[in-house]
Each structure stands twice: as structure tokens, then as C-alpha cells.
Design a protein around this motif. Structure first.
Motif, PDB file in Angstrom:
ATOM      1  N   ALA A   1       9.289   1.153 -17.964  1.00 56.75           N
ATOM      2  CA  ALA A   1       8.253   2.106 -17.574  1.00 56.75           C
ATOM      3  C   ALA A   1       8.585   2.750 -16.234  1.00 56.75           C
ATOM      4  N   PHE A   2       8.134   3.982 -16.062  1.00 54.15           N
ATOM      5  CA  PHE A   2       8.290   4.714 -14.808  1.00 54.15           C
ATOM      6  C   PHE A   2       6.976   4.593 -14.042  1.00 54.15           C
ATOM      7  N   GLY A   3       7.042   4.098 -12.786  1.00 54.28           N
ATOM      8  CA  GLY A   3       5.800   3.900 -12.067  1.00 54.28           C
ATOM      9  C   GLY A   3       5.990   3.833 -10.573  1.00 54.28           C
ATOM     10  N   ILE A   4       4.951   3.344  -9.887  1.00 58.40           N
ATOM     11  CA  ILE A   4       4.981   3.198  -8.439  1.00 58.40           C
ATOM     12  C   ILE A   4       4.747   1.740  -8.080  1.00 58.40           C
ATOM     13  N   ASP A   5       5.394   1.313  -7.012  1.00 59.20           N
ATOM     14  CA  ASP A   5       5.249  -0.048  -6.523  1.00 59.20           C
ATOM     15  C   ASP A   5       4.572   0.028  -5.166  1.00 59.20           C
ATOM     16  N   ALA A   6       3.292  -0.308  -5.135  1.00 52.19           N
ATOM     17  CA  ALA A   6       2.512  -0.277  -3.895  1.00 52.19           C
ATOM     18  C   ALA A   6       2.015  -1.695  -3.636  1.00 52.19           C
TER      19      ALA A   6
ATOM     20  N   SER B   1       8.034   5.508 -20.044  1.00 48.15           N
ATOM     21  CA  SER B   1       9.460   5.685 -19.781  1.00 48.15           C
ATOM     22  C   SER B   1       9.639   6.862 -18.835  1.00 48.15           C
ATOM     23  N   THR B   2      10.860   7.052 -18.358  1.00 45.69           N
ATOM     24  CA  THR B   2      11.156   8.208 -17.510  1.00 45.69           C
ATOM     25  C   THR B   2      10.966   9.505 -18.280  1.00 45.69           C
ATOM     26  N   ASP B   3      11.222   9.473 -19.579  1.00 48.82           N
ATOM     27  CA  ASP B   3      10.967  10.661 -20.405  1.00 48.82           C
ATOM     28  C   ASP B   3       9.521  11.133 -20.222  1.00 48.82           C
ATOM     29  N   GLY B   4       8.573  10.187 -20.186  1.00 49.60           N
ATOM     30  CA  GLY B   4       7.179  10.550 -20.042  1.00 49.60           C
ATOM     31  C   GLY B   4       6.896  11.233 -18.721  1.00 49.60           C
ATOM     32  N   TRP B   5       7.524  10.751 -17.637  1.00 50.11           N
ATOM     33  CA  TRP B   5       7.365  11.390 -16.328  1.00 50.11           C
ATOM     34  C   TRP B   5       7.862  12.833 -16.382  1.00 50.11           C
TER      35      TRP B   5
ATOM     36  N   VAL C   1       3.775  12.535 -23.187  1.00 47.88           N
ATOM     37  CA  VAL C   1       3.816  12.093 -21.792  1.00 47.88           C
ATOM     38  C   VAL C   1       3.783  10.569 -21.681  1.00 47.88           C
ATOM     39  N   GLN C   2       3.581   9.885 -22.801  1.00 46.79           N
ATOM     40  CA  GLN C   2       3.653   8.414 -22.837  1.00 46.79           C
ATOM     41  C   GLN C   2       2.805   7.801 -21.723  1.00 46.79           C
ATOM     42  N   GLY C   3       1.572   8.241 -21.636  1.00 48.17           N
ATOM     43  CA  GLY C   3       0.719   7.847 -20.529  1.00 48.17           C
ATOM     44  C   GLY C   3       0.365   6.373 -20.512  1.00 48.17           C
ATOM     45  N   VAL C   4       0.374   5.797 -19.328  1.00 50.80           N
ATOM     46  CA  VAL C   4      -0.099   4.433 -19.103  1.00 50.80           C
ATOM     47  C   VAL C   4      -1.328   4.533 -18.185  1.00 50.80           C
TER      48      VAL C   4
END
Length: 220
Positions: free
Chosen positions: A116-121, A130-134, A173-176
């Protein structure tokens, strides 16, 4: 930083919609990417599993060096998609950086253990599966901005009060935590990542692209 060449959609491989392929081809550039294979032995020596290094290398081969126009949220997103040393542990899984932020942020962009493509806070928060979704989300935002008669940004409690009856999710967009919704004449982008990752409900934001015709809703 000098662009080496324009990016062809074939350089990011299959899977993207035609809209996203055009976006990458027309608006993206490829800059020189780092060769992370040269770090393989050192990383393995530091206890990083070979399989996780292979994941980072595969990401770098497909996405590394790709610079795209700023995202409409997350302070513009990564400057350049670019993998680096995996980090993590067997119990929690392994992640690796997806590219440095355009400005100083309280989080970094990461590729999670499941891709998954995301943020680490304060916590790992996947934005897209996935990056495709971003990339699909960036492409859809650029397309919607171009064709919408109005763009409205709302925040916080106003987002929670949105009525999505009559809307359907945009699947590519493969939203999460982040999702896109398509209605009869409008598109809505819901950006929940910062609200979840930073435990800050006030960061919840939505962009409503109104007055779209059939091409604006589905083009590409």
C-alpha cells in the motif's frame, strides 16, 4: 535537477487507466534515479531480509525517478517517487520510503508491508492499496480540475456531514483512507489520511468538483 527524458506510459508498466497513462506521459518527467542495488550486501548485513530489498528494487525499477505535478493535498505529495532502505521488523512487517516530501512534513510517504501507498506519522496510514492508486488519484484530480465548472473545498465536520447517497466509489484509485466518489454531475475526493495518521480530525478534507459532463466524469 535535470530531467533525463519525458516519461512514456510503458515505462511504469501495465495496470494504469488510460487517463493515468496520459497523465504520466504528458505531465510526468523522469529524473536520474539512485541505484539501490549497490546497497544490497550492506543492507543484508544489517539484517534486512533479501525479499524486502527485492520489493524496494522492484518499486525503484518501475517508479523510481518519476516526478509528477503536485498533489492537491498532502502539501503536494512526494517530490519524486524514489525507494530507499527498507525499515521494520518481522513482527510489524517491513516498509520502505516512496519518496521525500516536497516540504517539511510531520510524516513521510511509505510503501507498506502489503504494497500500500501511505504516510507514516504517529501511525502507519495507507492511503491507497498500491502506488497505482496514488497515481490514479493524481490523474483524476488533474482531469477534474480541468473540466469542472466549480471546485469546492470543505473541512472537518462539514466533510463528515457529506451525503454520498447517489454516489459510487471510483475503483481505480484503490482507496483505503482516501477515496473518490462519482455522482451524476460531480466527483468528490475525500482525503482522510492526515486525520487518521496524525489523529487530527480537523485535517479531514474533501474536494468537490461540480458541473461535470460525461467526459468530465469518465474521461479516459
Amino acid at each position: 535537477m535535470t530531467a533525463d527524458h519525458a516519461v512514456s506510459p510503458t515505462q511504469v508498466g501495465p495496470g494504469l487507466s488510460r487517463r493515468a497513462q496520459r497523465f504520466v506521459e504528458v505531465d510526468g518527467i523522469r529524473v536520474r534515479r539512485q541505484d539501490i542495488r549497490r546497497h544490497r550486501d550492506a543492507w543484508i548485513g544489517n539484517g534486512i531480509p533479501a525479499a524486502e530489498i527485492d520489493r524496494a528494487v522492484a518499486f525503484q525499477d518501475r517508479w523510481g525517478g518519476l516526478a509528477l505535478p503536485p498533489a492537491p493535498f498532502y502539501e503536494g505529495g512526494p517530490r519524486i517517487l524514489d525507494a530507499d532502505c527498507p525499515e521494520g521488523a518481522a513482527a510489524e512487517g517491513w516498509s520502505f520510503p516512496a519518496g521525500t516530501c516536497r516540504v517539511s512534513m510531520a510524516y513521510g510517504f511509505m510503501i507498506g508491508p502489503d504494497g500500500a501507498f501511505g504516510i507514516d506519522a504517529y501511525r502507519w496510514t495507507p492511503l491507497h492499496a498500491s502506488t497505482d492508486g496514488w497515481v490514479e488519484s493524481l490523474a483524476l484530480a488533474a482531469h477534474a480540475r480541468r473540466w469542472a465548472k466549480s471546485v469546492t473545498r470543505i473541512k472537518g465536520k462539514a466533510v463528515e456531514a457529506l451525503d454520498l447517497g447517489g454516489y459510487e466509489p471510483v475503483p481505480e484509485v484503490q482507496g483505503v483512507t482516501d477515496t473518490w466518489w462519482r455522482g451524476k454531475d460531480s466527483l468528490i475526493a475525500l482525503y482522510r489520511g492526515e486525520a487518521v495518521g496524525l489523529d487530527a480530525p480537523q485535517c479531514l478534507e474533501a474536494h468537490i468538483y461540480g458541473g461535470l459532463d460525461e467526459w468530465g466524469l469518465h474521461g479516459g
